[in-house]
Design a protein around this motif. Structure first.
Motif, PDB file in Angstrom:
ATOM      1  N   GLY A 152      58.029  53.708  19.704  1.00 41.94           N
ATOM      2  CA  GLY A 152      57.433  52.985  20.875  1.00 41.94           C
ATOM      3  C   GLY A 152      58.845  53.347  21.660  1.00 41.94           C
ATOM      4  O   GLY A 152      59.515  54.247  21.320  1.00 41.94           O
ATOM      5  N   LYS A 153      59.188  52.429  22.619  1.00 38.92           N
ATOM      6  CA  LYS A 153      60.265  52.854  23.505  1.00 38.92           C
ATOM      7  C   LYS A 153      61.733  52.866  22.834  1.00 38.92           C
ATOM      8  O   LYS A 153      62.313  53.763  22.976  1.00 38.92           O
ATOM      9  N   ILE A 154      61.712  51.849  21.968  1.00 36.23           N
ATOM     10  CA  ILE A 154      63.095  51.827  21.071  1.00 36.23           C
ATOM     11  C   ILE A 154      63.030  52.967  20.047  1.00 36.23           C
ATOM     12  O   ILE A 154      64.134  53.519  19.834  1.00 36.23           O
ATOM     13  N   ASP A 173      53.583  55.924  13.187  1.00 39.45           N
ATOM     14  CA  ASP A 173      53.088  54.877  14.043  1.00 39.45           C
ATOM     15  C   ASP A 173      51.859  54.906  13.986  1.00 39.45           C
ATOM     16  O   ASP A 173      51.034  55.830  13.823  1.00 39.45           O
ATOM     17  N   THR A 211      51.778  44.095  10.075  1.00 38.40           N
ATOM     18  CA  THR A 211      53.044  44.584   9.872  1.00 38.40           C
ATOM     19  C   THR A 211      53.848  43.532   9.033  1.00 38.40           C
ATOM     20  O   THR A 211      55.104  43.741   8.686  1.00 38.40           O
ATOM     21  N   THR A 232      66.152  46.308  13.205  1.00 38.72           N
ATOM     22  CA  THR A 232      66.665  45.712  14.545  1.00 38.72           C
ATOM     23  C   THR A 232      65.191  45.159  15.022  1.00 38.72           C
ATOM     24  O   THR A 232      65.240  44.682  16.440  1.00 38.72           O
ATOM     25  N   SER A 233      64.114  45.175  14.508  1.00 41.90           N
ATOM     26  CA  SER A 233      62.955  44.823  15.241  1.00 41.90           C
ATOM     27  C   SER A 233      62.498  43.283  15.208  1.00 41.90           C
ATOM     28  O   SER A 233      62.806  42.376  15.941  1.00 41.90           O
ATOM     29  N   ARG A 234      61.915  42.807  13.917  1.00 41.81           N
ATOM     30  CA  ARG A 234      61.714  41.439  13.571  1.00 41.81           C
ATOM     31  C   ARG A 234      61.767  41.391  12.112  1.00 41.81           C
ATOM     32  O   ARG A 234      61.414  41.935  11.409  1.00 41.81           O
ATOM     33  N   ASP A 258      69.417  43.213  11.921  1.00 42.75           N
ATOM     34  CA  ASP A 258      69.809  42.433  13.007  1.00 42.75           C
ATOM     35  C   ASP A 258      69.017  41.349  13.126  1.00 42.75           C
ATOM     36  O   ASP A 258      69.136  40.260  14.135  1.00 42.75           O
ATOM     37  N   PHE A 298      69.969  43.263  21.492  1.00 42.99           N
ATOM     38  CA  PHE A 298      69.626  43.403  23.019  1.00 42.99           C
ATOM     39  C   PHE A 298      70.877  43.204  23.705  1.00 42.99           C
ATOM     40  O   PHE A 298      70.591  43.472  24.939  1.00 42.99           O
TER      41      PHE A 298
HETATM   42  P1  NAI Z   1      56.798  49.394  21.945  1.00 43.39           P
HETATM   43  O1  NAI Z   1      55.534  48.449  22.057  1.00 43.39           O
HETATM   44  O2  NAI Z   1      57.223  50.194  22.985  1.00 43.39           O
HETATM   45  O3  NAI Z   1      56.828  50.137  20.563  1.00 43.39           O
HETATM   46  C1  NAI Z   1      56.299  49.777  19.480  1.00 43.39           C
HETATM   47  C2  NAI Z   1      55.546  50.905  18.694  1.00 43.39           C
HETATM   48  O4  NAI Z   1      55.150  50.232  17.190  1.00 43.39           O
HETATM   49  C3  NAI Z   1      54.422  51.701  19.353  1.00 43.39           C
HETATM   50  O5  NAI Z   1      54.573  52.854  19.262  1.00 43.39           O
HETATM   51  C4  NAI Z   1      53.206  51.001  18.427  1.00 43.39           C
HETATM   52  O6  NAI Z   1      52.193  51.952  18.674  1.00 43.39           O
HETATM   53  C5  NAI Z   1      53.812  50.821  17.356  1.00 43.39           C
HETATM   54  N1  NAI Z   1      53.159  50.114  16.098  1.00 43.39           N
HETATM   55  C6  NAI Z   1      52.139  48.960  16.431  1.00 43.39           C
HETATM   56  N2  NAI Z   1      51.838  48.485  15.276  1.00 43.39           N
HETATM   57  C7  NAI Z   1      52.082  49.400  14.260  1.00 43.39           C
HETATM   58  C8  NAI Z   1      51.841  49.422  12.980  1.00 43.39           C
HETATM   59  N3  NAI Z   1      51.009  48.631  12.413  1.00 43.39           N
HETATM   60  N4  NAI Z   1      52.516  50.461  12.332  1.00 43.39           N
HETATM   61  C9  NAI Z   1      53.425  51.232  12.973  1.00 43.39           C
HETATM   62  N5  NAI Z   1      53.596  51.200  14.052  1.00 43.39           N
HETATM   63  C10 NAI Z   1      53.083  50.129  14.929  1.00 43.39           C
HETATM   64  O7  NAI Z   1      58.186  48.523  21.590  1.00 43.39           O
HETATM   65  P2  NAI Z   1      59.605  48.411  21.780  1.00 43.39           P
HETATM   66  O8  NAI Z   1      60.261  48.181  22.965  1.00 43.39           O
HETATM   67  O9  NAI Z   1      60.002  49.785  21.150  1.00 43.39           O
HETATM   68  O10 NAI Z   1      60.269  47.358  20.672  1.00 43.39           O
HETATM   69  C11 NAI Z   1      59.870  47.415  19.354  1.00 43.39           C
HETATM   70  C12 NAI Z   1      60.339  45.989  18.656  1.00 43.39           C
HETATM   71  O11 NAI Z   1      61.773  45.915  18.602  1.00 43.39           O
HETATM   72  C13 NAI Z   1      59.569  44.815  19.393  1.00 43.39           C
HETATM   73  O12 NAI Z   1      58.242  44.663  19.095  1.00 43.39           O
HETATM   74  C14 NAI Z   1      60.576  43.670  19.084  1.00 43.39           C
HETATM   75  O13 NAI Z   1      60.181  43.130  17.994  1.00 43.39           O
HETATM   76  C15 NAI Z   1      61.699  44.301  18.813  1.00 43.39           C
HETATM   77  N6  NAI Z   1      63.164  44.234  19.356  1.00 43.39           N
HETATM   78  C16 NAI Z   1      64.044  43.653  18.922  1.00 43.39           C
HETATM   79  C17 NAI Z   1      65.253  43.295  19.805  1.00 43.39           C
HETATM   80  C18 NAI Z   1      66.350  42.810  19.348  1.00 43.39           C
HETATM   81  O14 NAI Z   1      67.558  42.473  20.009  1.00 43.39           O
HETATM   82  N7  NAI Z   1      66.872  43.156  18.042  1.00 43.39           N
HETATM   83  C19 NAI Z   1      65.156  43.453  21.305  1.00 43.39           C
HETATM   84  C20 NAI Z   1      63.894  43.914  21.814  1.00 43.39           C
HETATM   85  C21 NAI Z   1      62.955  44.415  21.083  1.00 43.39           C
END
Ligand code: NAI
Length: 345
Positions: A152-154, A173, A211, A232-234, A258, A298
């Motif tokens: 996705g975005k990140i 993905d 996930t 760095t996700s969850r 992270d 972040f």
């Molecule tokens: P996003 O929604 O733009 O991208 C997430 C991607 O994961 C999408 O392309 C989606 O299709 C894919 N996805 C969904 N379910 C899936 C699965 N079962 N298997 C494989 N791929 C799957 O989200 P973004 O903005 O890129 O953020 C990603 C994650 O980063 C967030 O969910 C959040 O948990 C984490 N995050 C962590 C931060 C930090 O400070 N450490 C700050 C902001 C976000």
């Protein structure tokens, strides 16, 4: 409008105070996290504003609903801490879908470089005028294969950073990006192929039922020996016990974390004078090849600015029009962005 702001940190206040004042939203800043014990603090407010480690379960939602609170403003992107199914029809949930995807992707690369070039060790050594290089041999990123889970975005920004380093990218993905698919150096593959073929794996997908523990014992066994794992996700995307076992068996060469499964008990706070009761976290931190940061990916000026601006705009939009493009809706068994404002009907 008056909002109860939970889990306040010093870096939150200036931006929220400024954007709030400019738009007629007053924030009362509470240091405590929102949970069943603290929810009563929200009494008399129009809404609550929460972050990643506040607990918004069914009991908390019911209490907020009883108090007549209509808006739950998440000042983060992820919403795994909210019982979205229970919130549906009771409280509007808005979020900040992207505050700075660059901040997170850049932090992931910062962790990777620190780990592979052993910067964390060199920093400590030179502080003590120990200029020995023994044990600091790293490896080039150029030519290595990185597996990116979640594009996705990140994830996409991280892919581009890696391409800039001359790395090959394997991507996985649930919904592959057509644009990324046609990018030179990137190949979408099934998860098992990514695990088996990657020197480095970076997680950028959300935490869902599907996930949770995506990287567990089985997945770790499928990885290349010595793989570097970046999360760095969850935290709960990784089974921490399995990770620890993988590090002990040398299957995992290094981990850059992270986020951590049980982070809400420890992260974001100064626990230096407390006894660390989480043995898994303590053991992970004790490893020479594990780098842990406290959910700080972040944390850039740009992101803090965007978080405050978007959150205030979300609140204003909902209160003035009853709609907000950043509202979350629980539809068809999953939480989705509500573009049409009809999900609360
Ligand atoms: P996003 O929604 O733009 O991208 C997430 C991607 O994961 C999408 O392309 C989606 O299709 C894919 N996805 C969904 N379910 C899936 C699965 N079962 N298997 C494989 N791929 C799957 O989200 P973004 O903005 O890129 O953020 C990603 C994650 O980063 C967030 O969910 C959040 O948990 C984490 N995050 C962590 C931060 C930090 O400070 N450490 C700050 C902001 C976000």
């Amino acid at each position: 409008m008056k909002f109860a702001f939970f889990d306040t940190k010093p870096y939150d206040k200036p931006h929220f105070e400024r954007y709030g004042k400019e738009n007629g939203v007053t924030f009362k800043f509470f240091e405590t996290k929102l949970n069943e014990d603290t929810v009563k603090l929200a009494h008399g407010f129009d809404g609550v504003c929460v972050f990643v480690n506040d607990t918004v379960n069914a009991a908390v939602i019911d209490k907020l609903h009883e108090m007549g609170i209509k808006i739950l403003a998440l000042r983060c992107a992820g919403f795994n801490n909210v019982d979205m199914k229970h919130a549906f029809g009771k409280i509007h949930v808005v979020r900040v879908p992207a505050y700075s995807p660059y901040a997170v992707a850049e932090h992931a690369m910062a962790l990777l470089l620190a780990s592979t070039r052993k910067i964390h060790k060199a920093f400590n050594r030179s502080k003590e005028f120990n200029f020995s290089l023994a044990g600091l041999t790293g490896f080039d990123l150029y030519g290595k294969t990185v597996g990116v889970i979640g594009t996705g975005k990140i994830g996409r920004i991280f892919v581009n950073i890696c391409l800039g380093f001359g790395m090959k990218v394997l991507a996985y993905d649930k919904f592959p990006s057509k644009e990324l698919e046609s990018t030179a150096g990137v190949k979408y593959v099934e998860l098992d192929e990514l695990l088996a073929g990657s020197d480095i794996i970076s997680l950028h997908c959300p935490l869902t039922e599907e996930t949770q523990h995506l990287i567990g014992k089985e997945a770790i066994e499928k990885c290349k020996k010595g793989v570097v794992l970046i999360n760095t996700s969850r935290g709960a995307l990784v089974d921490s016990e399995a990770l620890l076992a993988g590090i002990k068996s040398r299957q995992i060469g290094a981990a850059c974390l992270d986020v951590y499964e049980e982070e809400s008990d420890w992260f974001f706070e100064d626990n230096s004078a407390n006894i660390m009761e989480d043995d898994t976290l303590a053991r992970l931190i004790s490893m020479p090849n594990v780098i842990v940061t406290s959910h700080q990916a972040f944390l850039t000026e740009e992101a803090l600015e965007n978080i405050a601006e978007t959150t205030v705009n979300n609140i204003i939009s909902l209160s003035k029009t009853g709609q907000c493009p950043n509202e979350l809706c629980y539809r068809g068994g999953t939480a989705v962005d509500c573009k049409d404002g009809k999900c609360f009907a």
